[in-house]
Write an enzyme that holds these catalytic residues in place. Structure first.
Site, PDB file in Angstrom:
ATOM      1  N   GLU A   1       0.830  -1.216   0.000  1.00 22.13           N
ATOM      2  CA  GLU A   1       0.000   0.000   0.000  1.00 22.13           C
ATOM      3  C   GLU A   1       0.860   1.259   0.000  1.00 22.13           C
ATOM      4  OE1 GLU A   1      -3.750   0.035   0.415  1.00 22.13           O
ATOM      5  OE2 GLU A   1      -3.599  -2.024  -0.285  1.00 22.13           O
TER       6      GLU A   1
ATOM      7  N   HIS B   1      -4.672   1.445   7.378  1.00 24.83           N
ATOM      8  CA  HIS B   1      -3.271   1.762   7.059  1.00 24.83           C
ATOM      9  C   HIS B   1      -2.625   2.279   8.348  1.00 24.83           C
ATOM     10  CE1 HIS B   1      -4.485   2.744   2.651  1.00 24.83           C
ATOM     11  NE2 HIS B   1      -3.871   1.580   2.668  1.00 24.83           N
TER      12      HIS B   1
ATOM     13  N   CYS C   1      -3.053  11.128   3.738  1.00 22.30           N
ATOM     14  CA  CYS C   1      -3.375  10.229   2.620  1.00 22.30           C
ATOM     15  C   CYS C   1      -3.190  10.940   1.295  1.00 22.30           C
ATOM     16  CB  CYS C   1      -4.830   9.796   2.670  1.00 22.30           C
ATOM     17  SG  CYS C   1      -5.289   8.893   4.135  1.00 22.30           S
TER      18      CYS C   1
HETATM   19  N1  LIG Z   1      -4.720   6.102   4.603  1.00 22.81           N
HETATM   20  C1  LIG Z   1      -4.292   6.385   3.390  1.00 22.81           C
HETATM   21  N2  LIG Z   1      -3.075   6.570   3.145  1.00 22.81           N
HETATM   22  N3  LIG Z   1      -5.164   6.442   2.350  1.00 22.81           N
HETATM   23  C2  LIG Z   1      -6.567   6.453   2.468  1.00 22.81           C
HETATM   24  C3  LIG Z   1      -7.172   5.710   1.326  1.00 22.81           C
HETATM   25  C4  LIG Z   1      -8.663   5.718   1.358  1.00 22.81           C
HETATM   26  C5  LIG Z   1      -9.263   4.793   0.321  1.00 22.81           C
HETATM   27  N4  LIG Z   1     -10.714   4.963   0.261  1.00 22.81           N
HETATM   28  C6  LIG Z   1     -11.401   4.477  -0.769  1.00 22.81           C
HETATM   29  O1  LIG Z   1     -10.894   3.922  -1.714  1.00 22.81           O
HETATM   30  C7  LIG Z   1     -12.932   4.650  -0.705  1.00 22.81           C
HETATM   31  C8  LIG Z   1     -13.583   4.705  -2.055  1.00 22.81           C
HETATM   32  C9  LIG Z   1     -15.091   4.565  -1.989  1.00 22.81           C
HETATM   33  O2  LIG Z   1     -15.594   3.858  -1.128  1.00 22.81           O
HETATM   34  O3  LIG Z   1     -15.767   5.159  -2.838  1.00 22.81           O
HETATM   35  C10 LIG Z   1      -8.891   3.353   0.627  1.00 22.81           C
HETATM   36  O4  LIG Z   1      -9.587   2.715   1.441  1.00 22.81           O
HETATM   37  O5  LIG Z   1      -7.891   2.857   0.078  1.00 22.81           O
END
Ligand SMILES: N=C(N)NCCC[C@H](NC(=O)CCC(=O)O)C(=O)O
Length: 449
Positions: free
Chosen positions: A175, A251, A372
């Site tokens: 990730e 994460h 993020c």
């Molecule tokens: N913490 C870090 N670095 N990144 C956050 C990523 C959020 C992302 N949300 C989403 O992909 C949600 C999309 C939706 O449900 O429409 C994920 O879960 O991968």
């Protein structure tokens, strides 16, 4: 005076930003699955943060969004005909698939790649490994375009080395920088690379979460460290506490953040906190600056408070030599426990002396906070000059990009809109123009037809 700095490269929110509940294990994503979104506001909230950081004197870059809905993926999955026919078929036969290939999730560039600065690597170049994001289908389709954008942004092979994503299987679930932190005294010197993993893929007896997935494996982190030519003495691995993953900390950057000689984390973040501290201190060795562990106790801020407020999904940035500023989302100010804790933190003699609050509600509602939205890249002066100059945020680019958003973005999107062929045309028109504004060349599949 030291010429290396940490630059932040934020993902520009794409025109199809929407809420579709695609991320099992990410509480906000599931909670807001049926909400309408506002792509225009989302993009502008992101631009405001980038501009504010640039105005504070930080090197701030912009990474372009991807083409969505991603027609090449739909064709690969057997949908055929004109673009419009493909959209008509997929919305009837597999609407959730359409939502997945329409997600603007590449905005969270902390998941774009893992980056090792030149001070840490054997060949003295900055190394990038694009993350395969294999745990979520909608994100697993990001890495090819991400790689193209990174190569177009950091093109000079004298300074930059790019690695393909790891094999796209669960064993090497990666990730990117969301589970990676670098500690150092000064950005240009050799630092400690700290990799946090959710489980060990090749050891079935290893601890692992039971409700939600562990997205990052130790084996993936080790492969990245090898590929980047890191010295084993300067690499520390730690396992995330499986219980916090099960509570919704998908994460590590939802529960810990580090910068230079400071590690700011929650009491329950790691499986073995004492070991994590000891390993970091051993790697820190006899460097002259003290190393600061800022551990937030559960009785001041609970794990639930962390998930709800994204306290740790903050950007911890060095101002001048010793002071640090914490960039937090508005949700921290709205949570009494978190806000009380932050007041006491800045009044203490910890290196975090200032807190700045940003409204990032559109991204937060999908589980993406300030940290993020950015990929950190420590760069020497020469490396900074080798970056594609068009991707740096400045007054001119801020105006241009805001006007670009005004021209092309909608202010409301619900899942049913994703099948609208006009949205595909709008999105492609916007991105085609953006590649010129950011001088990226033809990076999107639709530009190569
Ligand atoms: N913490 C870090 N670095 N990144 C956050 C990523 C959020 C992302 N949300 C989403 O992909 C949600 C999309 C939706 O449900 O429409 C994920 O879960 O991968």
């Amino acid at each position: 005076m030291n010429s290396a700095t940490e630059a932040n490269f934020d993902g520009l929110v794409g025109p199809t930003h929407n809420y579709s509940g695609l991320s099992f294990g990410n509480v906000a994503s599931l909670k807001n699955a049926t909400q309408g979104s506002n792509p225009k506001a989302a993009a502008k909230q992101g631009l405001e943060k980038m501009k504010a950081l640039a105005d504070m004197g930080f090197a701030q870059g912009i990474l372009a969004p991807h083409e969505r809905p991603h027609l090449p993926t739909l064709r690969r999955l057997g949908f055929s005909g004109s673009d419009q026919q493909v959209l008509e078929k997929v919305v009837k036969q597999a609407p959730k698939l359409l939502a997945a290939v329409s997600s603007a999730s590449c905005m969270w560039t902390a998941n774009a790649a893992t980056v090792s600065p030149s001070g840490d690597t054997q060949d003295g170049r900055v190394h990038f490994t694009t993350a395969n994001l294999v745990n979520k289908f909608h994100r697993s389709i990001e890495h090819e375009t991400t790689a193209a954008i990174l190569r177009a942004s950091f093109a000079d092979s004298q300074y930059f080395s790019h690695h393909n994503a790891l094999p796209s299987v669960e064993h090497f679930g990666d990730e990117g920088a969301a589970n990676h932190t670098r500690f150092c005294e000064h950005y240009n010197e050799a630092g400690i690379e700290f990799f946090v993993y959710g489980t060990k893929a090749f050891d079935q007896a290893a601890p692992r979460p039971t409700s939600f997935p562990a997205r990052q494996t130790l084996e993936a982190s080790q492969a990245v460290a090898r590929a980047h030519g890191l010295s084993p003495q300067q690499v520390v691995y730690a396992q995330q506490n499986p219980d916090v993953i099960d509570a919704g900390v998908f994460h590590n950057d939802v529960i810990a953040v580090g910068n230079r000689n400071a590690h700011f984390y929650h009491q329950q973040a790691f499986l073995d906190t004492a070991q994590m501290k000891q390993d970091l201190l051993t790697a820190w060795g006899d460097r002259t600056s003290p190393f600061h562990f800022i551990e937030v106790p559960s009785d001041a801020v609970s794990v639930q408070d962390c998930i709800q407020s994204y306290l740790f999904n903050s950007q911890l940035l060095s101002r001048g030599d010793d002071n640090m500023v914490l960039i937090v989302p508005g949700e921290c100010q709205a949570n009494p426990n978190v806000w009380r804790y932050l007041q006491s933190l800045v009044e203490s003699n910890a290196p975090i002396q200032e807190v700045k609050v940003f409204d990032l509600k559109q991204s937060m509602s999908n589980g993406g906070g300030p940290a993020c939205l950015r990929l950190r890249v420590a760069l020497t002066k020469a490396e900074r000059q080798a970056v594609n100059p068009a991707i740096w945020m400045n007054d001119e680019q801020f105006i241009q990009l805001n006007q670009w958003v005004d021209r092309h973005y909608r202010d409301r999107l619900v899942e049913a809109d994703l099948a609208d062929p006009q949205l595909l045309i709008e999105s492609r028109t916007a991105l085609d123009e953006l590649t010129q504004l950011l001088n990226l060349g033809s990076i999107y599949p639709f530009q190569k037809i």
